[in-house]
Design an enzyme around this catalytic site. Sequence first.
Site, short mmCIF file in Angstrom:
data_model
loop_
_atom_site.label_atom_id
_atom_site.label_comp_id
_atom_site.label_asym_id
_atom_site.label_seq_id
_atom_site.Cartn_x
_atom_site.Cartn_y
_atom_site.Cartn_z
N GLU A 190 -0.61 -4.60 -8.99
CA GLU A 190 -0.70 -5.65 -10.01
C GLU A 190 -0.82 -7.05 -9.40
OE1 GLU A 190 2.73 -5.03 -12.48
OE2 GLU A 190 1.71 -3.56 -13.73
N HIS A 208 0.83 -1.21 0.00
CA HIS A 208 0.00 0.00 0.00
C HIS A 208 0.87 1.26 0.00
CE1 HIS A 208 -2.90 -2.87 2.10
NE2 HIS A 208 -3.52 -2.53 0.99
#
Length: 281
Positions: A155, A43
């Site tokens: 991703e 994050h």
Amino acid sequence: MFYLLNILIQMKILLDKCSLFESLRPFNDLGFVPTMGGIHKGHLSLINKSNRLCKITIVSIFINPKQFNNKKDLKSYPRNIDKDLKILKKTKKVDFVYLPRFEDIYENKKKSKIKINKNDTILCAKYRKGHFEGVLDVMERLTKIVNPKKIFMGEKDFQQLYLVKKRLEKKYKAKIIPCKTIRNKNNVALSSRNSLLNKLNLRVAASIYKKLVNIKKNIKKYKNISKFLNNQKVKLKNNYKIKIDYLELRNKKNLKVSNKTNNSRLFIAYYLNNVRLIDNI
């Protein structure tokens, strides 16, 4: 002017749409990082990229019940809002954190009309009925509320990234920015769910990653890739005593089954200690 500078210096927590609209009104270059909490270095990499490309960064923390197809999974999902806020504040790179209640997001109680196309009912969409419908629904709602210029997504969940980009960029001005998967020192993809694994589980996950790298490296030696991957799937199941939903090579642009490694990714979803992990390389 002092008010604006003060916002930029201190991370501000927004608990409802009204305070969000009022706080974000002066800004039009917003970078948005949507999360379900369990903040980790993955994050933080999204936040760093937002900082590089946008003037203001807002992070949301909202565990969306509508994207869980398993009630036990929802119940066991890691929650520690105090820890998350401390991590975000420490970065000094987050301007706003949005912590909406369920009612704030789903003020409109009409059932979502979102449906995944048959061609997209693959990989996780095949095994988690209703999951991506829930993801797309909440992402649309959050995008309408936040109105960001750019949305940053990892991703690791490549199918999620693909579907969100495909839908949202057609309907909204926001640009979806893909960000590389962040891994630990043993190359295990970082995930909030990793906190549910013990050290032995993580060592197994690291070993599986090495096997995946080797499998992808050797794919080009085989004419019948589907048969090769099925054999490798059986070996992984037997060697590690795990349940595997899929092990597939797909084109990274359209997620169609691929028979060559160029422009393709190897996708896997498996269960370790009853925790579902996904990865792609």
